[in-house]
Design a protein around this motif. Structure first.
Motif, PDB file in Angstrom:
ATOM      1  N   ASP A 268       0.934  -1.402  -0.043  1.00  0.00           N
ATOM      2  CA  ASP A 268      -0.418   0.178  -0.195  1.00  0.00           C
ATOM      3  C   ASP A 268       0.948   1.248  -0.033  1.00  0.00           C
ATOM      4  OD1 ASP A 268      -2.417  -1.615   0.305  1.00  0.00           O
ATOM      5  OD2 ASP A 268      -2.664  -1.127   1.508  1.00  0.00           O
ATOM      6  N   LEU A 269       1.812   1.077   0.803  1.00  0.00           N
ATOM      7  CA  LEU A 269       2.382   2.467   0.835  1.00  0.00           C
ATOM      8  C   LEU A 269       3.354   3.334  -0.582  1.00  0.00           C
ATOM      9  CD1 LEU A 269       3.302   3.261   3.619  1.00  0.00           C
ATOM     10  CD2 LEU A 269       5.829   2.514   3.630  1.00  0.00           C
ATOM     11  N   GLU A 270       3.518   1.940  -1.724  1.00  0.00           N
ATOM     12  CA  GLU A 270       3.961   2.267  -2.712  1.00  0.00           C
ATOM     13  C   GLU A 270       2.522   3.289  -3.516  1.00  0.00           C
ATOM     14  OE1 GLU A 270       5.417   0.298  -6.329  1.00  0.00           O
ATOM     15  OE2 GLU A 270       6.190  -0.646  -4.925  1.00  0.00           O
ATOM     16  N   VAL A 271       1.455   3.073  -3.171  1.00  0.00           N
ATOM     17  CA  VAL A 271       0.392   3.320  -4.046  1.00  0.00           C
ATOM     18  C   VAL A 271      -0.207   4.277  -3.390  1.00  0.00           C
ATOM     19  CG1 VAL A 271      -1.890   2.396  -4.760  1.00  0.00           C
ATOM     20  CG2 VAL A 271      -0.010   0.669  -4.124  1.00  0.00           C
ATOM     21  N   ILE A 272       0.169   4.985  -1.948  1.00  0.00           N
ATOM     22  CA  ILE A 272      -0.250   6.268  -2.038  1.00  0.00           C
ATOM     23  C   ILE A 272       0.716   6.908  -2.060  1.00  0.00           C
ATOM     24  CG2 ILE A 272      -0.048   7.202   0.830  1.00  0.00           C
ATOM     25  CD1 ILE A 272      -0.583   5.238   1.862  1.00  0.00           C
ATOM     26  N   GLU A 273       1.955   6.616  -1.922  1.00  0.00           N
ATOM     27  CA  GLU A 273       3.257   6.954  -2.592  1.00  0.00           C
ATOM     28  C   GLU A 273       3.025   8.114  -3.464  1.00  0.00           C
ATOM     29  OE1 GLU A 273       5.959   9.745  -1.077  1.00  0.00           O
ATOM     30  OE2 GLU A 273       5.586   8.501   0.412  1.00  0.00           O
ATOM     31  N   ARG A 274       2.304   7.099  -4.876  1.00  0.00           N
ATOM     32  CA  ARG A 274       2.418   7.367  -5.806  1.00  0.00           C
ATOM     33  C   ARG A 274       0.818   8.878  -6.314  1.00  0.00           C
ATOM     34  NH1 ARG A 274       4.334   3.299  -9.621  1.00  0.00           N
ATOM     35  NH2 ARG A 274       2.850   1.946  -7.738  1.00  0.00           N
ATOM     36  N   ASP A 275       0.412   8.176  -5.081  1.00  0.00           N
ATOM     37  CA  ASP A 275      -1.247   9.161  -5.587  1.00  0.00           C
ATOM     38  C   ASP A 275      -1.243  10.660  -4.263  1.00  0.00           C
ATOM     39  OD1 ASP A 275      -2.254   7.297  -7.404  1.00  0.00           O
ATOM     40  OD2 ASP A 275      -3.535   6.317  -5.219  1.00  0.00           O
ATOM     41  N   LEU A 276      -0.273  11.232  -3.693  1.00  0.00           N
ATOM     42  CA  LEU A 276       0.016  11.366  -2.864  1.00  0.00           C
ATOM     43  C   LEU A 276       0.161  12.791  -4.190  1.00  0.00           C
ATOM     44  CD1 LEU A 276       2.474  10.743  -0.517  1.00  0.00           C
ATOM     45  CD2 LEU A 276      -0.157  11.214   0.044  1.00  0.00           C
ATOM     46  N   ASN A 277       0.963  13.057  -4.545  1.00  0.00           N
ATOM     47  CA  ASN A 277       0.766  14.362  -6.269  1.00  0.00           C
ATOM     48  C   ASN A 277      -0.149  14.115  -7.150  1.00  0.00           C
ATOM     49  OD1 ASN A 277       2.561  16.383  -4.825  1.00  0.00           O
ATOM     50  ND2 ASN A 277       4.269  14.360  -5.305  1.00  0.00           N
ATOM     51  N   ARG A 278      -1.328  12.619  -7.032  1.00  0.00           N
ATOM     52  CA  ARG A 278      -1.835  13.163  -7.970  1.00  0.00           C
ATOM     53  C   ARG A 278      -3.810  13.001  -7.722  1.00  0.00           C
ATOM     54  NH1 ARG A 278      -2.137   8.072 -11.406  1.00  0.00           N
ATOM     55  NH2 ARG A 278      -2.034   6.578  -9.450  1.00  0.00           N
ATOM     56  N   THR A 279      -3.364  13.600  -5.810  1.00  0.00           N
ATOM     57  CA  THR A 279      -4.635  13.582  -5.000  1.00  0.00           C
ATOM     58  C   THR A 279      -5.490  15.162  -6.080  1.00  0.00           C
ATOM     59  OG1 THR A 279      -3.565  12.263  -3.924  1.00  0.00           O
ATOM     60  CG2 THR A 279      -6.111  14.186  -3.357  1.00  0.00           C
ATOM     61  N   PHE A 280      -5.097  16.036  -5.828  1.00  0.00           N
ATOM     62  CA  PHE A 280      -5.403  17.182  -5.946  1.00  0.00           C
ATOM     63  C   PHE A 280      -4.146  18.666  -6.356  1.00  0.00           C
ATOM     64  CE2 PHE A 280      -8.305  17.037  -2.375  1.00  0.00           C
ATOM     65  CZ  PHE A 280      -9.835  16.608  -2.966  1.00  0.00           C
ATOM     66  N   PRO A 281      -3.584  17.906  -7.487  1.00  0.00           N
ATOM     67  CA  PRO A 281      -2.831  18.415  -8.506  1.00  0.00           C
ATOM     68  C   PRO A 281      -3.220  19.886  -9.046  1.00  0.00           C
ATOM     69  CG  PRO A 281      -3.423  16.848 -10.223  1.00  0.00           C
ATOM     70  CD  PRO A 281      -4.345  17.132  -9.142  1.00  0.00           C
ATOM     71  N   ASP A 282      -4.447  20.088  -8.870  1.00  0.00           N
ATOM     72  CA  ASP A 282      -5.326  21.880  -9.128  1.00  0.00           C
ATOM     73  C   ASP A 282      -5.320  22.598  -8.013  1.00  0.00           C
ATOM     74  OD1 ASP A 282      -6.813  19.525  -8.332  1.00  0.00           O
ATOM     75  OD2 ASP A 282      -8.199  20.607  -9.699  1.00  0.00           O
ATOM     76  N   ASN A 283      -4.677  21.898  -6.829  1.00  0.00           N
ATOM     77  CA  ASN A 283      -5.405  22.535  -5.706  1.00  0.00           C
ATOM     78  C   ASN A 283      -3.556  23.999  -5.069  1.00  0.00           C
ATOM     79  OD1 ASN A 283      -5.454  23.254  -2.640  1.00  0.00           O
ATOM     80  ND2 ASN A 283      -7.643  22.220  -3.049  1.00  0.00           N
ATOM     81  N   LEU A 284      -3.869  24.787  -4.880  1.00  0.00           N
ATOM     82  CA  LEU A 284      -2.699  25.359  -4.406  1.00  0.00           C
ATOM     83  C   LEU A 284      -1.849  25.080  -3.271  1.00  0.00           C
ATOM     84  CD1 LEU A 284      -3.599  28.978  -4.706  1.00  0.00           C
ATOM     85  CD2 LEU A 284      -1.673  27.899  -5.683  1.00  0.00           C
ATOM     86  N   HIS A 285      -3.166  24.486  -2.213  1.00  0.00           N
ATOM     87  CA  HIS A 285      -2.506  23.503  -0.394  1.00  0.00           C
ATOM     88  C   HIS A 285      -1.917  22.402  -0.906  1.00  0.00           C
ATOM     89  CE1 HIS A 285      -4.711  26.897   1.352  1.00  0.00           C
ATOM     90  NE2 HIS A 285      -5.572  26.336   0.711  1.00  0.00           N
ATOM     91  N   PHE A 286      -1.667  21.771  -1.560  1.00  0.00           N
ATOM     92  CA  PHE A 286      -0.999  20.294  -2.578  1.00  0.00           C
ATOM     93  C   PHE A 286      -0.020  21.006  -3.603  1.00  0.00           C
ATOM     94  CE2 PHE A 286      -5.370  19.704  -0.870  1.00  0.00           C
ATOM     95  CZ  PHE A 286      -5.532  18.521   0.143  1.00  0.00           C
ATOM     96  N   LYS A 287      -0.132  22.083  -3.869  1.00  0.00           N
ATOM     97  CA  LYS A 287       1.371  21.956  -5.239  1.00  0.00           C
ATOM     98  C   LYS A 287       1.912  22.357  -4.263  1.00  0.00           C
ATOM     99  CE  LYS A 287      -0.806  23.780  -8.988  1.00  0.00           C
ATOM    100  NZ  LYS A 287      -1.523  25.023  -9.641  1.00  0.00           N
ATOM    101  N   SER A 288       3.196  21.433  -5.289  1.00  0.00           N
ATOM    102  CA  SER A 288       4.826  22.378  -4.147  1.00  0.00           C
ATOM    103  C   SER A 288       4.833  24.383  -5.073  1.00  0.00           C
ATOM    104  CB  SER A 288       5.598  21.498  -4.565  1.00  0.00           C
ATOM    105  OG  SER A 288       6.747  21.538  -4.633  1.00  0.00           O
ATOM    106  N   GLN A 289       5.293  24.625  -4.238  1.00  0.00           N
ATOM    107  CA  GLN A 289       5.862  25.992  -4.598  1.00  0.00           C
ATOM    108  C   GLN A 289       7.249  26.050  -4.817  1.00  0.00           C
ATOM    109  OE1 GLN A 289       3.090  27.935  -4.729  1.00  0.00           O
ATOM    110  NE2 GLN A 289       1.447  27.197  -3.224  1.00  0.00           N
ATOM    111  N   GLU A 290       7.964  25.619  -4.947  1.00  0.00           N
ATOM    112  CA  GLU A 290       8.985  26.030  -4.262  1.00  0.00           C
ATOM    113  C   GLU A 290       9.633  24.392  -5.087  1.00  0.00           C
ATOM    114  OE1 GLU A 290      13.363  26.961  -2.563  1.00  0.00           O
ATOM    115  OE2 GLU A 290      11.050  27.618  -1.648  1.00  0.00           O
ATOM    116  N   GLN A 291      10.956  23.940  -5.801  1.00  0.00           N
ATOM    117  CA  GLN A 291      11.021  22.621  -6.484  1.00  0.00           C
ATOM    118  C   GLN A 291      11.726  22.165  -5.250  1.00  0.00           C
ATOM    119  OE1 GLN A 291      11.304  23.297  -9.880  1.00  0.00           O
ATOM    120  NE2 GLN A 291      11.265  21.143  -9.730  1.00  0.00           N
ATOM    121  N   GLY A 292      11.465  20.935  -5.208  1.00  0.00           N
ATOM    122  CA  GLY A 292      11.870  19.985  -4.145  1.00  0.00           C
ATOM    123  C   GLY A 292      11.276  20.388  -3.118  1.00  0.00           C
ATOM    124  N   VAL A 293      10.573  21.321  -2.120  1.00  0.00           N
ATOM    125  CA  VAL A 293       9.597  21.660  -1.136  1.00  0.00           C
ATOM    126  C   VAL A 293       8.704  20.518  -0.928  1.00  0.00           C
ATOM    127  CG1 VAL A 293       9.109  22.568   0.118  1.00  0.00           C
ATOM    128  CG2 VAL A 293      10.994  23.804  -0.630  1.00  0.00           C
TER     129      VAL A 293
END
Lengths: 594, 205
Positions: A268-293
């Protein structure tokens, strides 16, 4: 790993050994008079930063709200603050304004727009006290170009940080609707809610220093209020209250699970990890504002999902939980989001996220029966496009006419995501939130009601399409139905389009009760169970697991003895009541007892 | 209004979570790529009209959820598929290893009449990444595709639109042939495609 400034540093300054995130409720609100200041601090390393954070704990706001009955529109649009949620964070009592967008629209929105382009600098400076090392690593990048979005134009995002424009809705449509219709509605409703609290002798959830948030007792009036929408900044508290979060909350357990998560290994861990950035890529709060952060929200999402996988191994991680948790986290603390997930997956949507997803099939079977009863033309269409002669032959074997409960029509694959993700992604954000308001207040039968309402609307669309083609309805082919079911709900930007259907009393399904739903679930589970028994040796995936879940869904014996498959019409006419084969149920019951 | 009884080709895209199924479909149908795709729950579908050797067909592409447990929802819609696309990520060994399980799962659930000859197409996606990140080499993959029954295999990038049209052209042709074979074998599903034997789309009744 790192943080950005969606959370205020104050919340973190005393963080314990477990690095838990800060209070989350508060990030929705911005006093209109402060918007400019705040925005600057949120997106830039400006000198105003300190000042604006201090200012946000302003006393004025609460005065306005305690003197609520006479609150003016200006006050409503202005100083809203948000209450605390978990006891863990009680000491950090100030309400920070952490949203980049103001909730009720702001006269300063022009200023906001002018400020764009200042982001990209030192987004995580708020955390220097907590993580000095990371701070050192970070160079203040000057408007560092990012791959897809070099600049954040705040006017492109809604009040929760979601991009207004979707594949189905243009930003212009959104702005027109929100400014002319929904914003006035929200302001009006907020005022009504304040009056409601006042009449009930209760302090509103955002009252400063409130130890225990309380909502008025359930009533038809309150139900109507909830259906018209809970004020956005009270949603976290309201959901928690109506879903009876305190009943399931085990203090400290979440923190413990987070600690234990460190050792958690699993698929499950791997699937979770893959989905983290595929959850709300269109939401500011879920978006990385700075490379690598990594955004704080992503970290919270990970912690809750992993903790839940540990806590509930029969579910582990199921795709779609990421959306549910993601949305919860916009309104409440991690701990509460975790327990709400327990409630949603256990009580509200039983079996829907289990390993074999049998609950999905059951929910879709229930929806099929609902369509048959209440939107029969859609039921017929779905049957026509789903089953060929071969299938009818299969049905002949079982001979009960319920083949569509055993072999859920392909088109229901689309509606299955309505249930699994609780409409996130299937309906526009504001409409989704309105469904969530009612789900927690009215229980899971609301999921069925809203699904049937959607089909009512789709039915209208199909009729329109058919008549424009000046031909018979048979011309509406499979793909058009598929595509309407898949895409039409995404265009329902105004919740009232959908809620008007729910409010229409002549729609019989509005009278459905939670008991009706429970009975119907049991009926479907039983039908499916007879099939899976039959096929046990035939198919490798239809085996014993299905049976187990079905049996669990059947557990409630007294309801089981009811001979309806659900759906008693409140009118009492009984004309729409469909009876199912009592003999069969008796047989199954006997078999199960053995 | 669409012309009735047109040829409908049903294509199912399978593969592990995150290999790029949605991106492939979007790139092929809409010619777009986005970093913003969300995890697919249940299934999504898109259609595209194509012309294959003067024949107009509608391709209905089903994009599925990659997590294993979603397979239990697949039973119904795998049926009637004309081609199955198996996708892996060239940077992810496991997604490659799972290709044969996806194939088997499909054959079981779709209830295919002639499994030996059912058209599969394998796609290794994300070839745009840095060479150093590529774990599944093209050579290895091609050998594997041969072993799996000499299946067509393409190395694509949905992001850079590399090889997408080529891959889907083969997918479409295979699907069309499958559709015609089924027709020839007197499939029960006669709701679509009644006059495949004649070259043009005139009424054969």
């Amino acid at each position: 790993m790192g943080h950005h400034s969606l959370q205020a540093k104050h919340s973190f300054s005393n963080s314990s050994t477990v690095s838990l995130p800060a209070e989350r409720l508060s990030h929705l609100v911005v006093p209109s008079t402060l918007t400019a200041n705040y925005n600057k601090s949120a997106v830039s390393k400006g000198e105003e930063e300190e000042e604006s954070f201090h200012f946000q704990q302003n006393e004025q706001s609460n005065q306005i709200y305690s003197d609520n009955a006479t609150a003016t529109v200006a006050a409503v649009t202005g100083h809203l603050t948000i209450p605390k949620s978990t006891s863990r964070q009680k000491s950090l009592s100030s309400s920070f304004n952490l949203s980049v967008i103001d909730l009720y629209g702001s006269p300063n929105s022009q200023e906001q727009d002018q400020e764009q382009g200042e982001e990209g600098e030192g987004l995580s400076d708020d955390y220097e006290e907590e993580e000095p090392q990371q701070q050192q690593d970070r160079k203040p990048s000057i408007a560092q170009p990012q791959q897809s979005e070099p600049q954040i134009n705040k006017s492109e995002y809604d009040r929760y940080g979601f991009r207004k424009q979707t594949r189905s809705v243009t930003q212009r449509q959104y702005d027109t609707w929100f400014q002319n219709k929904y914003q006035p509605h929200a302001i009006r409703r907020k005022r009504k809610w304040i009056q409601l609290f006042s009449k009930a002798g209760l302090a509103t959830p955002d009252t400063e220093g409130l130890k225990q948030v309380r909502f008025p007792v359930k009533s038809e009036k309150l139900k109507r209020f909830v259906r018209k929408g809970i004020p956005a900044e009270w949603r976290g508290e309201a959901w928690w209250w109506f879903a009876k979060g305190n009943d399931v909350l085990q203090e400290g357990l979440y923190d413990e699970l987070v600690v234990r998560s460190g050792n958690f290994k699993g698929k499950d861990l791997e699937v979770i990890e893959r989905d983290l950035n595929r959850t709300f890529p269109d939401n500011l709060h879920f978006k990385s504002q700075e490379q690598g952060v990594e955004p704080e929200m992503i970290q919270s999402l990970r912690r809750v999902l992993v903790a839940f996988a540990l806590y509930q191994p029969s579910i582990g991680y199921c795709q779609s939980l990421n959306f549910i948790v993601g949305l919860l986290l916009l309104f409440m603390s991690e701990e509460r989001a975790f327990w709400m997930l327990v409630i949603i997956t256990g009580r509200l949507l039983p079996g829907l996220h289990e390993m074999n997803l049998e609950g999905v099939n059951v929910s879709q079977g229930v929806l099929m029966l609902g369509l048959k009863e209440y939107v029969p033309s859609m039921f017929k269409k779905i049957m026509n496009i789903s089953f060929d002669q071969e299938s009818l032959k299969d049905d002949g074997e079982n001979g009960d006419g319920y083949e569509y409960l055993r072999r859920i029509p392909p088109v229901m694959l689309t509606t299955s995501s309505w249930f699994m993700s609780v409409f996130i992604g299937s309906l526009p954000v504001e409409t989704t939130l309105r469904v969530w308001d009612c789900l927690f207040y009215e229980d899971s039968v609301f999921m069925l009601k809203i699904s049937l309402s959607l089909f009512k609307l789709i039915e209208t669309q199909i009729t329109a399409s058919a008549s424009s083609a000046a031909s018979e309805e048979s011309d509406i082919d499979e793909m058009e139905i598929f595509s309407l079911i898949q895409n039409y709900p995404k265009t329902l930007i105004d919740p009232s389009t959908l809620f008007d259907v729910i409010f229409t009393s002549r729609n019989q399904f509005n009278g459905l009760s939670q008991d009706d739903l429970v009975r119907c679930r049991q009926f479907v589970a039983e039908k499916r169970q007879t099939a899976s028994k039959k096929n046990k040796n035939k198919s490798k995936s239809g085996g014993t697991d299905d049976l187990k879940v079905s049996r669990r869904l059947l557990a409630n014996e007294d309801l089981w003895s009811d001979e309806l498959y659900g759906f008693r019409s409140k009118s009492g006419a009984g004309s729409s009541i469909v009876r199912w084969n009592k003999d069969l149920s008796e047989r199954v019951k006997r078999r199960m007892k053995r | 209004m669409a012309i009735k009884k047109k040829t409908l080709l049903k294509v199912i895209i399978l593969g592990d979570s995150g290999v790029g199924k949605t991106s492939l479909m979007q790139q092929f149908v809409n010619g777009k790529f986005s970093h913003q795709y969300k995890a697919t729950i249940g299934a999504d579908f898109l259609t595209k009209e194509l012309t294959i050797d003067d024949k107009t067909v509608t391709m209905q592409i089903w994009d599925t959820a990659g997590q294993e447990r979603f397979q239990s929802l697949g039973v119904a819609f795998y049926r009637g598929a004309d081609c199955c696309v198996l996708v892996y990520d060239v940077t992810n060994q496991k997604s490659f290893d799972n290709i044969s399980s996806w194939k088997d799962e499909f054959l079981i659930q779709a209830n295919v009449k002639d499994p030996e000859n059912f058209p599969f197409v394998i796609i290794g996606n994300k070839v745009d990444v840095d060479e150093s990140k590529k774990i599944v080499t093209q050579k290895k993959a091609q050998q594997y595709a041969v072993n799996l029954g000499n299946l067509p295999i393409f190395q694509t990038s949905a992001k850079e639109a590399i090889n997408i049209d080529q891959a889907f052209d083969v997918i479409a042709r295979n699907a069309l042939q499958q559709e015609e074979n089924e027709e020839f074998n007197g499939d029960f599903d006669d709701a679509i495609n009644i006059n495949l034997e004649s070259e043009n789309q005139g009424c054969a009744c």
